[in-house]
Design a protein around this motif. Structure first.
Motif, PDB file in Angstrom:
ATOM      1  N   GLN A  49      -4.661   0.600   2.651  1.00 55.79           N
ATOM      2  CA  GLN A  49      -5.270   1.897   2.052  1.00 55.79           C
ATOM      3  C   GLN A  49      -6.173   2.266   3.485  1.00 55.79           C
ATOM      4  OE1 GLN A  49      -4.690   4.448   0.887  1.00 55.79           O
ATOM      5  NE2 GLN A  49      -6.700   5.987  -0.181  1.00 55.79           N
ATOM      6  N   CYS A 101      -0.424   4.040   5.254  1.00 55.26           N
ATOM      7  CA  CYS A 101      -1.900   3.073   5.003  1.00 55.26           C
ATOM      8  C   CYS A 101      -1.788   2.244   5.613  1.00 55.26           C
ATOM      9  CB  CYS A 101      -1.433   2.453   3.637  1.00 55.26           C
ATOM     10  SG  CYS A 101      -0.741   0.733   3.377  1.00 55.26           S
ATOM     11  N   GLY A 124       1.003  -1.350  -0.131  1.00 53.17           N
ATOM     12  CA  GLY A 124      -0.627  -0.184  -0.026  1.00 53.17           C
ATOM     13  C   GLY A 124       1.079   1.307  -0.285  1.00 53.17           C
TER      14      GLY A 124
END
Length: 370
Positions: free
Chosen positions: A223, A55, A51
Protein backbone atom coordinates in the motif's frame (compact mmCIF):
# COMPACT_ATOMS: atom_id res chain seq x y z
CA UNK A 1 17.71 -32.83 -5.02
CA UNK A 2 15.03 -30.95 -3.11
CA UNK A 3 11.32 -31.82 -3.55
CA UNK A 4 9.53 -29.47 -5.93
CA UNK A 5 8.58 -26.21 -4.25
CA UNK A 6 10.74 -26.88 -1.17
CA UNK A 7 13.13 -24.12 -0.12
CA UNK A 8 16.83 -24.88 0.20
CA UNK A 9 18.06 -24.18 3.75
CA UNK A 10 21.20 -22.31 4.64
CA UNK A 11 23.64 -23.34 7.34
CA UNK A 12 21.27 -22.12 10.07
CA UNK A 13 18.29 -24.01 8.67
CA UNK A 14 16.55 -20.89 7.30
CA UNK A 15 15.52 -20.64 3.63
CA UNK A 16 18.25 -19.14 1.48
CA UNK A 17 17.40 -16.01 -0.45
CA UNK A 18 17.36 -16.57 -4.21
CA UNK A 19 15.88 -13.19 -5.15
CA UNK A 20 16.55 -10.23 -2.88
CA UNK A 21 15.31 -6.65 -3.01
CA UNK A 22 17.18 -4.26 -0.75
CA UNK A 23 15.83 -0.74 -0.26
CA UNK A 24 14.33 -0.78 -3.76
CA UNK A 25 12.92 2.66 -4.56
CA UNK A 26 11.30 4.36 -7.52
CA UNK A 27 10.48 8.07 -7.43
CA UNK A 28 8.67 10.08 -10.08
CA UNK A 29 9.49 13.61 -9.05
CA UNK A 30 8.32 13.96 -5.46
CA UNK A 31 6.04 10.91 -5.71
CA UNK A 32 7.45 7.66 -4.33
CA UNK A 33 5.88 4.86 -6.33
CA UNK A 34 8.01 2.32 -4.44
CA UNK A 35 9.37 3.38 -1.07
CA UNK A 36 12.57 1.55 -0.08
CA UNK A 37 11.12 -1.96 0.07
CA UNK A 38 13.16 -5.01 1.00
CA UNK A 39 12.09 -8.56 0.22
CA UNK A 40 13.71 -12.00 0.09
CA UNK A 41 12.33 -14.86 -2.02
CA UNK A 42 13.66 -18.40 -1.61
CA UNK A 43 14.36 -20.70 -4.54
CA UNK A 44 11.16 -22.45 -5.65
CA UNK A 45 8.84 -20.11 -3.78
CA UNK A 46 5.66 -18.64 -5.24
CA UNK A 47 5.29 -15.11 -3.86
CA UNK A 48 2.56 -12.62 -4.71
CA UNK A 49 2.76 -8.84 -4.56
CA UNK A 50 -0.81 -7.93 -3.65
CA UNK A 51 -2.45 -4.54 -3.38
CA UNK A 52 -4.76 -1.97 -4.95
CA UNK A 53 -3.99 0.01 -8.10
CA UNK A 54 -1.17 2.48 -7.51
CA UNK A 55 0.37 0.62 -4.56
CA UNK A 56 3.69 0.05 -6.37
CA UNK A 57 3.47 -3.67 -7.07
CA UNK A 58 3.68 -3.44 -10.87
CA UNK A 59 6.51 -0.90 -10.70
CA UNK A 60 8.39 -3.30 -8.44
CA UNK A 61 7.96 -6.11 -10.96
CA UNK A 62 9.06 -3.85 -13.82
CA UNK A 63 12.24 -2.88 -11.96
CA UNK A 64 13.09 -6.56 -11.45
CA UNK A 65 12.39 -7.25 -15.14
CA UNK A 66 14.55 -4.30 -16.25
CA UNK A 67 11.74 -2.25 -17.83
CA UNK A 68 11.96 0.52 -15.21
CA UNK A 69 15.20 1.88 -13.75
CA UNK A 70 15.20 2.13 -9.93
CA UNK A 71 15.92 5.42 -8.22
CA UNK A 72 17.77 3.62 -5.44
CA UNK A 73 18.30 0.18 -3.96
CA UNK A 74 19.54 -3.17 -5.16
CA UNK A 75 18.16 -6.35 -6.75
CA UNK A 76 20.18 -9.55 -6.61
CA UNK A 77 19.29 -12.98 -7.99
CA UNK A 78 21.30 -16.04 -7.09
CA UNK A 79 24.07 -13.73 -5.89
CA UNK A 80 24.22 -11.66 -9.11
CA UNK A 81 23.57 -7.92 -9.32
CA UNK A 82 20.50 -8.01 -11.53
CA UNK A 83 20.47 -4.25 -12.11
CA UNK A 84 23.85 -4.47 -13.87
CA UNK A 85 22.45 -6.91 -16.45
CA UNK A 86 20.42 -5.72 -19.48
CA UNK A 87 16.77 -6.73 -19.38
CA UNK A 88 17.09 -9.12 -22.33
CA UNK A 89 19.94 -11.02 -20.63
CA UNK A 90 18.47 -11.42 -17.14
CA UNK A 91 17.17 -14.92 -17.87
CA UNK A 92 13.62 -14.14 -16.77
CA UNK A 93 10.35 -15.60 -17.98
CA UNK A 94 7.55 -13.04 -18.11
CA UNK A 95 3.81 -13.49 -18.64
CA UNK A 96 2.08 -10.19 -19.35
CA UNK A 97 -1.51 -9.27 -18.57
CA UNK A 98 -2.47 -9.25 -22.27
CA UNK A 99 -0.29 -12.35 -23.07
CA UNK A 100 1.46 -10.46 -25.97
CA UNK A 101 1.22 -13.41 -28.39
CA UNK A 102 2.20 -12.93 -32.04
CA UNK A 103 -1.09 -13.24 -33.97
CA UNK A 104 0.57 -14.38 -37.22
CA UNK A 105 2.45 -17.23 -35.55
CA UNK A 106 1.16 -20.66 -34.59
CA UNK A 107 1.16 -21.89 -31.02
CA UNK A 108 4.41 -23.79 -31.61
CA UNK A 109 6.04 -20.79 -33.29
CA UNK A 110 5.02 -18.46 -30.45
CA UNK A 111 6.48 -20.81 -27.87
CA UNK A 112 9.66 -21.42 -29.87
CA UNK A 113 10.34 -17.73 -30.49
CA UNK A 114 12.50 -17.19 -27.40
CA UNK A 115 14.55 -20.29 -28.14
CA UNK A 116 15.10 -19.19 -31.72
CA UNK A 117 16.33 -15.79 -30.54
CA UNK A 118 18.80 -17.60 -28.29
CA UNK A 119 20.16 -19.65 -31.18
CA UNK A 120 18.88 -23.01 -29.92
CA UNK A 121 19.13 -25.69 -32.62
CA UNK A 122 15.93 -26.70 -34.42
CA UNK A 123 15.86 -30.26 -33.07
CA UNK A 124 16.21 -29.10 -29.47
CA UNK A 125 13.61 -26.34 -30.05
CA UNK A 126 11.12 -28.91 -31.31
CA UNK A 127 11.74 -31.18 -28.34
CA UNK A 128 11.46 -28.42 -25.72
CA UNK A 129 8.36 -26.89 -27.30
CA UNK A 130 6.67 -30.29 -27.30
CA UNK A 131 7.58 -30.89 -23.65
CA UNK A 132 6.33 -27.54 -22.40
CA UNK A 133 3.10 -27.64 -24.43
CA UNK A 134 2.37 -31.05 -22.95
CA UNK A 135 3.05 -29.61 -19.49
CA UNK A 136 0.45 -26.86 -19.95
CA UNK A 137 -2.09 -29.17 -21.58
CA UNK A 138 -1.82 -27.94 -25.18
CA UNK A 139 -0.14 -30.92 -26.83
CA UNK A 140 -2.68 -31.13 -29.66
CA UNK A 141 -2.78 -27.43 -30.58
CA UNK A 142 0.65 -26.86 -32.14
CA UNK A 143 -0.65 -25.47 -35.45
CA UNK A 144 -3.41 -23.21 -34.21
CA UNK A 145 -3.10 -19.41 -34.19
CA UNK A 146 -3.95 -17.26 -31.14
CA UNK A 147 -7.26 -16.12 -32.66
CA UNK A 148 -8.37 -19.75 -32.72
CA UNK A 149 -7.76 -20.23 -29.00
CA UNK A 150 -9.88 -19.52 -25.94
CA UNK A 151 -8.67 -17.06 -23.33
CA UNK A 152 -7.48 -19.87 -21.10
CA UNK A 153 -5.58 -21.51 -23.94
CA UNK A 154 -3.91 -18.20 -24.84
CA UNK A 155 -2.87 -17.84 -21.22
CA UNK A 156 -1.31 -21.31 -21.33
CA UNK A 157 0.59 -20.47 -24.52
CA UNK A 158 1.99 -17.34 -22.86
CA UNK A 159 3.03 -19.41 -19.84
CA UNK A 160 4.61 -22.07 -22.06
CA UNK A 161 6.58 -19.40 -23.93
CA UNK A 162 7.91 -18.07 -20.62
CA UNK A 163 8.83 -21.53 -19.31
CA UNK A 164 10.42 -22.98 -22.45
CA UNK A 165 13.55 -20.85 -22.07
CA UNK A 166 14.05 -22.43 -18.63
CA UNK A 167 14.26 -19.11 -16.80
CA UNK A 168 15.75 -18.62 -13.37
CA UNK A 169 12.73 -16.56 -12.32
CA UNK A 170 9.14 -16.39 -13.56
CA UNK A 171 7.37 -13.01 -13.38
CA UNK A 172 3.57 -12.93 -13.71
CA UNK A 173 1.84 -9.58 -14.27
CA UNK A 174 -1.89 -10.01 -13.51
CA UNK A 175 -1.82 -13.21 -15.58
CA UNK A 176 -5.46 -14.23 -15.04
CA UNK A 177 -7.20 -10.84 -15.03
CA UNK A 178 -8.56 -11.17 -18.57
CA UNK A 179 -10.36 -14.45 -17.88
CA UNK A 180 -13.96 -14.86 -16.72
CA UNK A 181 -14.54 -15.86 -13.09
CA UNK A 182 -15.02 -19.61 -13.63
CA UNK A 183 -12.06 -19.96 -15.97
CA UNK A 184 -9.92 -17.85 -13.66
CA UNK A 185 -10.55 -20.30 -10.81
CA UNK A 186 -9.72 -23.25 -13.06
CA UNK A 187 -6.50 -21.59 -14.23
CA UNK A 188 -5.47 -20.87 -10.64
CA UNK A 189 -5.40 -24.61 -10.04
CA UNK A 190 -3.50 -25.22 -13.29
CA UNK A 191 -0.99 -22.45 -12.68
CA UNK A 192 -0.18 -23.75 -9.23
CA UNK A 193 0.14 -27.31 -10.56
CA UNK A 194 2.54 -26.21 -13.28
CA UNK A 195 4.61 -24.06 -10.93
CA UNK A 196 4.98 -26.96 -8.50
CA UNK A 197 5.83 -29.39 -11.30
CA UNK A 198 8.61 -27.15 -12.63
CA UNK A 199 9.72 -25.88 -9.22
CA UNK A 200 10.47 -22.43 -10.61
CA UNK A 201 10.80 -19.37 -8.38
CA UNK A 202 7.77 -17.22 -9.17
CA UNK A 203 6.80 -13.63 -8.38
CA UNK A 204 3.26 -12.60 -9.27
CA UNK A 205 1.59 -9.20 -9.25
CA UNK A 206 -2.15 -9.16 -8.60
CA UNK A 207 -4.91 -7.03 -7.10
CA UNK A 208 -7.11 -10.11 -6.61
CA UNK A 209 -6.82 -11.21 -2.99
CA UNK A 210 -8.52 -14.57 -3.59
CA UNK A 211 -6.03 -15.30 -6.36
CA UNK A 212 -3.05 -14.41 -4.18
CA UNK A 213 -4.31 -16.52 -1.27
CA UNK A 214 -4.99 -19.51 -3.53
CA UNK A 215 -1.66 -19.55 -5.38
CA UNK A 216 1.03 -18.24 -3.08
CA UNK A 217 3.47 -19.61 -0.56
CA UNK A 218 3.72 -16.04 0.73
CA UNK A 219 1.65 -12.91 0.21
CA UNK A 220 3.29 -9.48 0.27
CA UNK A 221 0.57 -6.89 0.81
CA UNK A 222 1.52 -3.43 -0.47
CA UNK A 223 0.00 0.00 0.00
CA UNK A 224 1.34 3.43 -0.99
CA UNK A 225 4.66 1.97 -2.16
CA UNK A 226 5.37 0.12 1.07
CA UNK A 227 5.02 -3.42 2.35
CA UNK A 228 2.24 -3.67 4.94
CA UNK A 229 2.71 -7.38 5.66
CA UNK A 230 4.78 -10.28 4.34
CA UNK A 231 3.39 -13.62 5.48
CA UNK A 232 1.99 -16.98 4.48
CA UNK A 233 -1.59 -16.62 3.17
CA UNK A 234 -3.31 -18.16 6.21
CA UNK A 235 -1.25 -16.06 8.60
CA UNK A 236 -1.94 -12.83 6.71
CA UNK A 237 -5.67 -13.58 6.62
CA UNK A 238 -6.04 -14.80 10.19
CA UNK A 239 -3.51 -12.45 11.79
CA UNK A 240 -3.39 -9.24 9.72
CA UNK A 241 -0.68 -6.84 10.81
CA UNK A 242 -2.65 -3.68 10.06
CA UNK A 243 -6.19 -2.46 9.51
CA UNK A 244 -5.46 -2.13 5.80
CA UNK A 245 -4.43 -5.78 5.51
CA UNK A 246 -7.46 -7.09 7.40
CA UNK A 247 -9.77 -5.00 5.23
CA UNK A 248 -8.02 -5.79 1.94
CA UNK A 249 -7.69 -9.53 2.54
CA UNK A 250 -11.33 -10.56 2.56
CA UNK A 251 -14.17 -8.94 4.44
CA UNK A 252 -13.82 -7.79 8.01
CA UNK A 253 -15.84 -6.57 10.98
CA UNK A 254 -13.91 -4.20 13.25
CA UNK A 255 -15.47 -3.55 16.67
CA UNK A 256 -14.01 -0.90 19.01
CA UNK A 257 -12.84 -1.97 22.46
CA UNK A 258 -14.38 0.79 24.59
CA UNK A 259 -12.88 -0.45 27.85
CA UNK A 260 -10.64 -3.33 28.89
CA UNK A 261 -10.65 -4.53 32.50
CA UNK A 262 -7.69 -6.07 34.29
CA UNK A 263 -9.36 -9.49 34.16
CA UNK A 264 -9.45 -9.35 30.35
CA UNK A 265 -13.13 -8.53 29.96
CA UNK A 266 -13.63 -6.07 27.09
CA UNK A 267 -16.56 -3.73 26.76
CA UNK A 268 -17.63 -3.71 23.12
CA UNK A 269 -20.85 -1.77 22.67
CA UNK A 270 -23.53 -3.58 24.70
CA UNK A 271 -21.35 -6.68 25.07
CA UNK A 272 -18.93 -7.73 27.78
CA UNK A 273 -16.54 -10.17 26.14
CA UNK A 274 -14.01 -12.26 28.05
CA UNK A 275 -10.94 -12.17 25.81
CA UNK A 276 -8.65 -15.21 25.58
CA UNK A 277 -5.47 -14.68 27.66
CA UNK A 278 -3.18 -14.01 24.69
CA UNK A 279 -5.60 -11.54 23.14
CA UNK A 280 -6.25 -9.82 26.46
CA UNK A 281 -2.51 -9.30 26.91
CA UNK A 282 -2.06 -7.84 23.42
CA UNK A 283 -5.18 -5.66 23.22
CA UNK A 284 -5.62 -2.10 24.48
CA UNK A 285 -8.58 0.19 24.98
CA UNK A 286 -9.37 1.82 21.64
CA UNK A 287 -8.10 -1.13 19.59
CA UNK A 288 -10.41 -2.93 17.21
CA UNK A 289 -11.53 -6.51 17.50
CA UNK A 290 -11.44 -8.16 14.10
CA UNK A 291 -14.08 -10.81 13.48
CA UNK A 292 -14.30 -12.29 9.99
CA UNK A 293 -17.87 -12.57 8.61
CA UNK A 294 -17.60 -16.33 8.13
CA UNK A 295 -16.77 -16.74 11.84
CA UNK A 296 -20.08 -15.19 12.96
CA UNK A 297 -23.12 -17.42 13.44
CA UNK A 298 -26.81 -16.81 13.99
CA UNK A 299 -27.51 -17.84 17.58
CA UNK A 300 -30.04 -17.36 20.34
CA UNK A 301 -30.62 -14.52 22.75
CA UNK A 302 -28.12 -14.37 25.58
CA UNK A 303 -25.62 -12.19 27.40
CA UNK A 304 -22.88 -12.86 24.83
CA UNK A 305 -25.15 -12.51 21.77
CA UNK A 306 -25.30 -9.32 19.73
CA UNK A 307 -28.84 -8.28 18.72
CA UNK A 308 -29.09 -7.26 15.06
CA UNK A 309 -31.55 -6.76 12.24
CA UNK A 310 -31.06 -8.12 8.73
CA UNK A 311 -30.75 -5.11 6.42
CA UNK A 312 -29.98 -7.08 3.25
CA UNK A 313 -28.90 -10.50 2.10
CA UNK A 314 -27.33 -11.62 -1.17
CA UNK A 315 -27.27 -15.19 -2.46
CA UNK A 316 -23.82 -16.07 -3.83
CA UNK A 317 -24.21 -19.74 -4.64
CA UNK A 318 -22.29 -21.59 -1.95
CA UNK A 319 -23.07 -18.95 0.68
CA UNK A 320 -25.29 -16.06 1.70
CA UNK A 321 -23.77 -12.64 2.39
CA UNK A 322 -25.69 -10.76 5.08
CA UNK A 323 -25.51 -7.08 5.98
CA UNK A 324 -26.95 -6.38 9.39
CA UNK A 325 -27.60 -3.35 11.55
CA UNK A 326 -26.38 -3.79 15.12
CA UNK A 327 -25.37 -1.70 18.09
CA UNK A 328 -21.78 -2.09 16.86
CA UNK A 329 -22.64 -0.58 13.47
CA UNK A 330 -23.02 -2.28 10.07
CA UNK A 331 -22.04 -5.94 10.46
CA UNK A 332 -21.30 -8.56 7.80
CA UNK A 333 -22.06 -12.25 8.15
CA UNK A 334 -21.32 -15.06 5.69
CA UNK A 335 -23.52 -18.12 6.12
CA UNK A 336 -22.77 -21.27 4.16
CA UNK A 337 -25.53 -22.56 1.93
CA UNK A 338 -26.00 -25.87 3.73
CA UNK A 339 -29.68 -26.22 2.90
CA UNK A 340 -30.89 -25.01 6.29
CA UNK A 341 -33.26 -22.08 6.89
CA UNK A 342 -31.81 -18.59 6.50
CA UNK A 343 -33.03 -15.40 8.20
CA UNK A 344 -35.02 -13.16 5.86
CA UNK A 345 -34.51 -9.44 5.31
CA UNK A 346 -35.99 -7.49 8.20
CA UNK A 347 -35.61 -10.39 10.65
CA UNK A 348 -34.39 -9.78 14.20
CA UNK A 349 -31.43 -12.07 14.94
CA UNK A 350 -28.68 -12.66 17.47
CA UNK A 351 -25.04 -12.95 16.45
CA UNK A 352 -22.44 -15.06 18.22
CA UNK A 353 -18.79 -15.95 17.62
CA UNK A 354 -16.07 -17.84 19.43
CA UNK A 355 -13.61 -15.80 21.51
CA UNK A 356 -10.72 -17.59 19.80
CA UNK A 357 -11.90 -16.23 16.42
CA UNK A 358 -11.20 -12.62 17.43
CA UNK A 359 -8.03 -10.74 16.58
CA UNK A 360 -6.81 -7.37 17.85
CA UNK A 361 -5.97 -4.58 15.41
CA UNK A 362 -4.15 -1.61 17.03
CA UNK A 363 -6.13 1.61 16.97
CA UNK A 364 -3.42 3.51 15.06
CA UNK A 365 -3.29 0.87 12.33
CA UNK A 366 -7.06 0.67 12.06
CA UNK A 367 -7.40 4.45 11.85
CA UNK A 368 -4.67 4.66 9.19
CA UNK A 369 -6.56 2.24 6.99
CA UNK A 370 -9.90 4.00 7.32
Amino acid sequence: MLPVGRKAPDADGAPMSFLALDGLTKAYGEHLAVDAISLAVARGEFVSLLGPSGCGKTTTLQMIAGFVEPTAGAVTMNGRDLLAIPAAKRGLGIVFQNYALFPHMTVAENVAFGLEMRGVARAERTQRVGEVLALVGLAGLFERHPAQLSGGQQQRVALARALVIRPDLLLLDEPLSNLDAKLREEMQVELRRIQRAVGITTLMVTHDQAEALALSDRVVVMQAGRIEQDAEPLTAYEHPATGFVCDFLGKANLFIIEALAADGVATVGPLSIALPPGLAKAARTGDRLLVRPEKIAFGTQGAAALPAKVAARVFQGNHWLYQLDSALGPTLVIRQNDGGPCPAEGAQVYLTWRPDDMRAVPAAAANAAS
